[in-house]
Write an enzyme that holds these catalytic residues in place. Sequence first.
Site, PDB file in Angstrom:
ATOM      1  N   ALA A  17       0.803  -1.232   0.000  1.00 50.04           N
ATOM      2  CA  ALA A  17       0.000   0.000   0.000  1.00 50.04           C
ATOM      3  C   ALA A  17       0.831   1.275   0.000  1.00 50.04           C
ATOM      4  CB  ALA A  17      -0.944   0.002   1.201  1.00 50.04           C
ATOM      5  N   LYS A  41       6.924  -3.133   2.164  1.00 51.30           N
ATOM      6  CA  LYS A  41       8.349  -3.249   2.484  1.00 51.30           C
ATOM      7  C   LYS A  41       9.064  -1.907   2.552  1.00 51.30           C
ATOM      8  CE  LYS A  41       9.560  -5.947  -0.855  1.00 51.30           C
ATOM      9  NZ  LYS A  41      10.484  -6.733  -1.708  1.00 51.30           N
ATOM     10  N   TYR A 167       4.917 -16.180 -14.440  1.00 55.09           N
ATOM     11  CA  TYR A 167       4.114 -15.087 -13.884  1.00 55.09           C
ATOM     12  C   TYR A 167       2.647 -15.478 -13.819  1.00 55.09           C
ATOM     13  CZ  TYR A 167       1.599 -10.650 -13.609  1.00 55.09           C
ATOM     14  OH  TYR A 167       0.735  -9.646 -13.248  1.00 55.09           O
TER      15      TYR A 167
END
Length: 419
Positions: A17, A41, A167
């Site tokens: 976020a 992070k 992915y």
Amino acid sequence: MMNSGKLAGKTLFITGASRGIGKAIAVKAAKDGANVVIAAKTADPHPKLPGTIYTAAKEVEEAGGKALPCVVDVRDEGQVKSAVDNAVKKFGGIDILINNASAVSLSGTLNTDMKRYDLMNNINTRGTFLVSKTCLPHLKKSSNGHILNLSPPLNMHPFWFKNHVAYTIAKYGMSMCALGMAEEFKSDGVAVNALWPKTTIQTAAIAMLMGDESDQGRKPEIVADAAYVILCRSSRSVTGQFLIDEDVLREAGMTEEQLDQYACIPGNKNLFPDSFLDVNEYKTIFKKHSETKTVSQKRMMSTQAGDGGVDGIFATLKGKLNADIVNSTQAIFQFNLSAEGKEETYHIDLRNGDGSAGKGKPSDKPDATLTMNTENFQKLFAGKLKPTAAFMTGKLKISGNMQKAMKLEKLLSSLKSKA
């Protein structure tokens, strides 16, 4: 989409976020007076990406909400548990979880090292599972518990696997978490859904992949507004759904004219479609975008390519290279171009000296090798075909360093400006 106040006092736990879509959802909820846990992070400024958990928290508070910034790597079980415990201690519980944190590498099987594979799967799939598992005991106590994963519908068409299977596996893992947990926790009144954008969204991550073309999509606010609509619904009324942002907003009464506000370029109707949706629509829209051309682009192709074909293009390129372009690019490209069953090799060296371009392999190992037919290469150079569009529609194959390859977009733009 106007705020209704329904999220006032609710506590949202949002991963990833500090920027992009996650932050946009956080600010949207904050306008209702919600409590938002910024779980990401980035505590210190990133050299290439804007925003930290603290700058995001400040925006949440300025919007009218309460914020709790937490340093969280979703791969770390201890960090996740600590952030959840702190959220419950500060706000009394958790009502909504947004699994937004994600890693992306659009590389083929042979060019995906296991470190990158593990990163994507550990953040996307494992991270989503871990954070959901940790939050669920608290979500079950909420009067309207929601989990919303930012992940695509499970479209099993091979097209979505062939160019970036690693992915796709990692992203679909998030969607499978939504599918399974929705049924598992339906009786507890916890809704679990997935939300995905109709078009590409201009975020820092997409900008790194698409370069200047990142503005051919929409702003993160469209996803935030769609998420807001979902989260304001009764958790017992909608669960186990794969929802598309535009469809959610249309269903909520938004008109075509109102949807236009989200386009990065005002009035742009030729938006890049996002992946994992309808294959034929995706190809059609990309084809339309790729074939859109201006008189100046036509003139450029005629002037630059001349009668020299591909050799003429590389001769023109060579004449435009300089030390500044080399310093800003720092990459070597090899081009494998085919026509009528014959393949020729060319190169652009933007790592050494004043740069060079021409026929044959580069003197040093290339950072990226681009393979396509000669016709599409000429369109690429003329500006009629965008590198990102070419890659995502299978007209261009890339091996090597993907981020270096995407610098080709800026290179071509730079050269056009000098034409």
